[in-house]
Design an enzyme around this catalytic site. Structure first.
Site, PDB file in Angstrom:
ATOM      1  N   GLY A  43      32.470  29.065  47.740  1.00  0.00           N
ATOM      2  CA  GLY A  43      33.518  30.287  48.565  1.00  0.00           C
ATOM      3  C   GLY A  43      32.002  30.612  49.822  1.00  0.00           C
ATOM      4  O   GLY A  43      30.623  30.683  49.564  1.00  0.00           O
ATOM      5  N   ASP A  87      35.340  22.498  37.185  1.00  0.00           N
ATOM      6  CA  ASP A  87      36.193  22.823  37.101  1.00  0.00           C
ATOM      7  C   ASP A  87      36.872  23.983  36.125  1.00  0.00           C
ATOM      8  O   ASP A  87      36.352  23.631  34.709  1.00  0.00           O
ATOM      9  CB  ASP A  87      36.757  21.999  36.093  1.00  0.00           C
ATOM     10  CG  ASP A  87      38.975  22.778  36.166  1.00  0.00           C
ATOM     11  OD1 ASP A  87      38.252  24.197  36.919  1.00  0.00           O
ATOM     12  OD2 ASP A  87      39.744  21.658  35.648  1.00  0.00           O
ATOM     13  N   ALA A 132      36.553  32.776  42.088  1.00  0.00           N
ATOM     14  CA  ALA A 132      38.133  34.006  42.220  1.00  0.00           C
ATOM     15  C   ALA A 132      39.429  33.576  42.293  1.00  0.00           C
ATOM     16  O   ALA A 132      39.308  32.895  43.803  1.00  0.00           O
ATOM     17  CB  ALA A 132      37.090  35.869  42.547  1.00  0.00           C
ATOM     18  N   TYR A 133      40.403  34.506  41.356  1.00  0.00           N
ATOM     19  CA  TYR A 133      41.745  34.735  42.618  1.00  0.00           C
ATOM     20  C   TYR A 133      41.699  35.708  43.360  1.00  0.00           C
ATOM     21  O   TYR A 133      41.778  36.820  43.088  1.00  0.00           O
ATOM     22  CB  TYR A 133      43.051  34.189  41.412  1.00  0.00           C
ATOM     23  CG  TYR A 133      44.107  33.802  41.942  1.00  0.00           C
ATOM     24  CD1 TYR A 133      44.761  32.352  42.014  1.00  0.00           C
ATOM     25  CD2 TYR A 133      44.841  34.618  42.190  1.00  0.00           C
ATOM     26  CE1 TYR A 133      45.786  32.477  42.339  1.00  0.00           C
ATOM     27  CE2 TYR A 133      46.216  34.551  42.932  1.00  0.00           C
ATOM     28  CZ  TYR A 133      46.459  33.192  42.875  1.00  0.00           C
ATOM     29  OH  TYR A 133      48.643  32.876  43.462  1.00  0.00           O
ATOM     30  N   THR A 134      41.371  35.582  44.684  1.00  0.00           N
ATOM     31  CA  THR A 134      41.821  36.277  45.558  1.00  0.00           C
ATOM     32  C   THR A 134      43.141  36.782  46.055  1.00  0.00           C
ATOM     33  O   THR A 134      43.674  37.916  46.914  1.00  0.00           O
ATOM     34  CB  THR A 134      40.545  37.123  46.448  1.00  0.00           C
ATOM     35  OG1 THR A 134      40.999  35.733  46.741  1.00  0.00           O
ATOM     36  CG2 THR A 134      39.351  36.448  45.366  1.00  0.00           C
ATOM     37  N   TYR A 148      47.078  41.202  40.785  1.00  0.00           N
ATOM     38  CA  TYR A 148      45.234  41.212  40.958  1.00  0.00           C
ATOM     39  C   TYR A 148      44.434  41.980  40.572  1.00  0.00           C
ATOM     40  O   TYR A 148      43.611  41.102  39.687  1.00  0.00           O
ATOM     41  CB  TYR A 148      45.816  40.833  42.370  1.00  0.00           C
ATOM     42  CG  TYR A 148      43.630  40.489  42.223  1.00  0.00           C
ATOM     43  CD1 TYR A 148      43.295  39.293  42.624  1.00  0.00           C
ATOM     44  CD2 TYR A 148      42.857  41.552  44.409  1.00  0.00           C
ATOM     45  CE1 TYR A 148      41.223  39.959  43.240  1.00  0.00           C
ATOM     46  CE2 TYR A 148      41.623  41.554  43.644  1.00  0.00           C
ATOM     47  CZ  TYR A 148      41.350  40.213  43.945  1.00  0.00           C
ATOM     48  OH  TYR A 148      39.711  40.380  43.752  1.00  0.00           O
ATOM     49  N   LYS A 186      42.060  40.924  37.286  1.00  0.00           N
ATOM     50  CA  LYS A 186      40.390  41.872  37.029  1.00  0.00           C
ATOM     51  C   LYS A 186      39.170  42.552  35.971  1.00  0.00           C
ATOM     52  O   LYS A 186      38.888  42.160  35.860  1.00  0.00           O
ATOM     53  CB  LYS A 186      39.923  41.870  39.100  1.00  0.00           C
ATOM     54  CG  LYS A 186      40.054  41.161  40.461  1.00  0.00           C
ATOM     55  CD  LYS A 186      38.963  39.616  39.728  1.00  0.00           C
ATOM     56  CE  LYS A 186      38.050  40.410  40.276  1.00  0.00           C
ATOM     57  NZ  LYS A 186      37.280  38.493  40.226  1.00  0.00           N
ATOM     58  N   TRP A 213      35.883  44.617  50.071  1.00  0.00           N
ATOM     59  CA  TRP A 213      36.484  44.665  51.318  1.00  0.00           C
ATOM     60  C   TRP A 213      35.468  44.372  51.591  1.00  0.00           C
ATOM     61  O   TRP A 213      34.484  43.620  52.895  1.00  0.00           O
ATOM     62  CB  TRP A 213      36.678  45.683  51.891  1.00  0.00           C
ATOM     63  CG  TRP A 213      36.939  46.334  52.097  1.00  0.00           C
ATOM     64  CD1 TRP A 213      38.531  46.562  51.191  1.00  0.00           C
ATOM     65  CD2 TRP A 213      37.767  47.588  52.823  1.00  0.00           C
ATOM     66  NE1 TRP A 213      38.672  48.069  50.903  1.00  0.00           N
ATOM     67  CE2 TRP A 213      39.340  48.627  52.377  1.00  0.00           C
ATOM     68  CE3 TRP A 213      37.717  48.056  53.935  1.00  0.00           C
ATOM     69  CZ2 TRP A 213      39.394  49.437  53.093  1.00  0.00           C
ATOM     70  CZ3 TRP A 213      38.539  49.285  54.823  1.00  0.00           C
ATOM     71  CH2 TRP A 213      39.212  50.434  53.916  1.00  0.00           C
TER      72      TRP A 213
END
Length: 286
Positions: free
Chosen positions: A10, A35, A59-61, A124, A128, A149
């Site tokens: 990422g 994983d 992260a899942y964003t 989300y 978090k 951001w």
């Protein structure tokens, strides 16, 4: 120091590798090899790496998608955090985890202090916030760095999206009533390295300096891109209200984070406009 990075592919993972201090050995396995949602895979990679520090840059964003599939976000943002934190504790390694301004509800009028009570308003944000709790529960003394951001010259982010839309369209409309602070990803990466070098634990905040709306940010992207030759023609940037651009997930209307403690510890960050200019110049260079 041996630092194992989860989420190495990422934008933050790449920045951590690029900014690693001298004397740090970075181990950055690809996602296919690491994983983080699989307990056996986490245990195996950590056992082989023998890290003294694990940094979770994964992260899942997908904020809006999380509203329809919170379980998917939870697997990455909560369950995987617990696995990584527990593995770090077992390995007697430090653990650094990255969180977000979305843990707050956005109703404040002054910057959120690190000890402000979380009150997320989206799926989300809930995952978090729960991920922060999992880091503490399974490690004991993690470093948790909240940011906001985040963008980089490469990858999927607001800057790249705006540049694409501005090149394709005569005008773009951008929300002007959500306030926060852009963060060039090298700022976040350098902050994480600096805090881990000092052995810092607990909650910290990291963004660039200054405040902006998404509209302000978009106008700056446009002007800097024109100046650098990334855009070849002007595009009108028009402000709109959040109500004019409904999304499945609620966004905090105010997400400015108080960085006083961070800057007192490691020095202040540059203003977001200066960092944006550097990013646009990097894009111009190709």
């Amino acid at each position: 120091m041996i630092a194992l990075i989860a989420g190495s592919g990422g934008q933050l993972g790449r920045a951590l590798q690029a900014t690693a201090p001298a004397g740090v050995t970075v181990i950055a396995p690809a996602e296919a090899e690491f994983d983080i949602t699989d307990a056996d895979a986490v245990a195996s990679v950590v056992a082989d790496a023998r890290p003294t520090l694990i940094i979770n840059a994964a992260a899942y964003t997908a904020v809006d998608k999380a509203e329809a599939d919170e379980a998917a976000a939870r697997r990455v943002n909560v369950n995987a955090v617990g696995l990584l934190a527990a593995a770090a504790r077992t390995a007697h390694a430090a653990f650094a985890h990255v969180s977000t301004d979305f843990v707050f509800d956005g109703t404040a009028h002054t910057p959120y202090l690190p000890d402000a009570a979380p009150n997320p308003v989206s799926a989300y944000g809930r995952t978090k916030a729960d991920g922060e709790a999992a880091a503490v529960e399974f490690h004991g003394h993690p470093l948790i760095v909240r940011t906001a951001w985040v963008y980089a010259a490469n990858g999927a982010n607001f800057v790249r999206t705006m540049l694409r839309l501005m090149a394709e369209r005569a005008e773009v409309r951008v929300v002007a009533d959500q306030i926060g602070t852009p963060t060039h990803v090298p700022t976040l990466a350098r902050t994480i390295w600096a805090l881990t070098a000092k052995g810092s634990t607990g909650l910290w905040h990291a963004t660039d300096a200054g405040v902006a709306s998404w509209y302000d940010f978009a106008v700056a992207i446009h002007d800097e891109a024109l100046a650098a030759g990334v855009l070849v023609r002007p595009c009108r940037v028009l402000p709109i209200r959040t109500a004019d651009y409904p999304t499945p997930a609620r966004r905090p209307s105010y997400g400015v984070l108080d960085k006083t403690a961070t800057w007192n510890s490691i020095g202040p960050a540059r203003h977001w406009r200066d960092e944006l200019r550097d990013c646009i110049k990097e894009i111009a260079r190709g």
